[in-house]
Write a protein that holds these residues in place. Structure first.
Motif, short mmCIF file in Angstrom:
data_model
loop_
_atom_site.label_atom_id
_atom_site.label_comp_id
_atom_site.label_asym_id
_atom_site.label_seq_id
_atom_site.Cartn_x
_atom_site.Cartn_y
_atom_site.Cartn_z
N UNK A 113 0.81 -1.24 -0.22
CA UNK A 113 -0.28 -0.31 0.15
C UNK A 113 0.47 1.55 -0.15
N UNK A 114 1.95 1.68 0.92
CA UNK A 114 2.69 2.43 0.84
C UNK A 114 3.56 2.39 -0.50
N UNK A 115 4.03 1.93 -1.18
CA UNK A 115 4.59 1.70 -2.74
C UNK A 115 3.77 2.13 -3.62
N UNK A 116 2.51 1.62 -3.59
CA UNK A 116 1.69 1.95 -4.08
C UNK A 116 1.10 3.26 -4.02
N UNK A 117 1.11 4.45 -3.18
CA UNK A 117 0.16 5.43 -2.44
C UNK A 117 2.12 6.74 -3.62
N UNK A 118 3.32 6.15 -2.93
CA UNK A 118 4.19 6.70 -3.36
C UNK A 118 4.43 6.83 -4.78
N UNK A 119 3.49 5.74 -5.29
CA UNK A 119 3.72 5.82 -6.84
C UNK A 119 2.94 6.70 -7.03
N UNK A 120 1.66 6.58 -7.13
CA UNK A 120 0.62 7.45 -7.06
C UNK A 120 1.50 8.59 -7.27
N UNK A 121 1.73 9.00 -6.24
CA UNK A 121 1.83 10.97 -5.75
C UNK A 121 3.12 10.51 -6.79
N UNK A 122 4.19 10.50 -7.43
CA UNK A 122 5.04 10.17 -8.05
C UNK A 122 4.86 10.36 -10.08
N UNK A 123 3.46 9.96 -9.76
CA UNK A 123 2.84 9.61 -10.90
C UNK A 123 2.47 11.45 -11.46
N UNK A 124 0.99 11.42 -10.16
CA UNK A 124 0.93 12.90 -10.19
C UNK A 124 1.93 13.58 -10.28
N UNK A 125 2.75 13.49 -9.73
CA UNK A 125 4.22 15.28 -10.15
C UNK A 125 4.60 15.32 -11.42
N UNK A 126 4.79 13.71 -11.90
CA UNK A 126 5.51 13.82 -13.25
C UNK A 126 4.46 14.52 -14.50
N UNK A 127 3.32 13.72 -13.66
CA UNK A 127 2.28 14.39 -14.67
C UNK A 127 1.91 16.27 -14.69
N UNK A 128 2.17 16.41 -13.80
CA UNK A 128 2.29 17.49 -13.79
C UNK A 128 3.20 18.74 -14.55
#
Length: 132
Positions: A113-128
């Motif tokens: 779950x922690x890995x998933x959350x980190x990857x989601x945040x990274x994806x949002x960051x890089x999308x921006x």
């Protein structure tokens, strides 16, 4: 490269081109350290590879965090993965073994779950950051 410098590097990192300096948010660093600390038997190399971070960078973050919290290396991550227990004939011992297995599975679930959350945040960051 100088021979002395090559002797100090991880053999797997010698052939790789140098990584560009990246600026990670404090939240990403904290999440990454939390993931490392909450993963039984984790090694810097595996967590760093999963998240695309340099192994030495992750190690530095973990050591700084431990220093900030006043935790010594000896008590930080006691022991690696627990050994697989042989099923017992004693019902009480079997219950203890099953409870330990459930605890291990719950820790694994928290890690994922922690890995998933980190990857989601990274994806949002890089999308921006991507402005094509």
């Amino acid at each position: 490269m100088d021979t002395l410098i090559l002797d100090l590097l991880d053999p797997e990192e010698v052939g790789r081109p140098p990584m560009a300096m990246k600026d990670y948010s404090d939240e990403f660093k904290a999440d990454t350290v939390a993931l490392y600390e909450s993963t039984p038997g984790a090694i810097y190399k595996s967590i760093a590879a999963d998240l695309g971070v340099n192994r030495a960078t992750l190690r530095e973050w973990v050591l700084r965090d431990r220093e900030r919290r006043g935790i010594t290396a000896a008590i930080a991550k006691p022991g690696a993965r627990p050994r697989e227990a042989v099923p017992s004939a004693d019902p009480d011992e079997r219950v203890r073994q099953l409870e330990a297995r459930v605890a291990g599975l719950e820790a694994s679930e928290r890690k994922l779950a922690t890995e998933r959350d980190i990857l989601r945040k990274a994806a949002k960051y890089f999308a921006g950051e991507t402005n094509w």
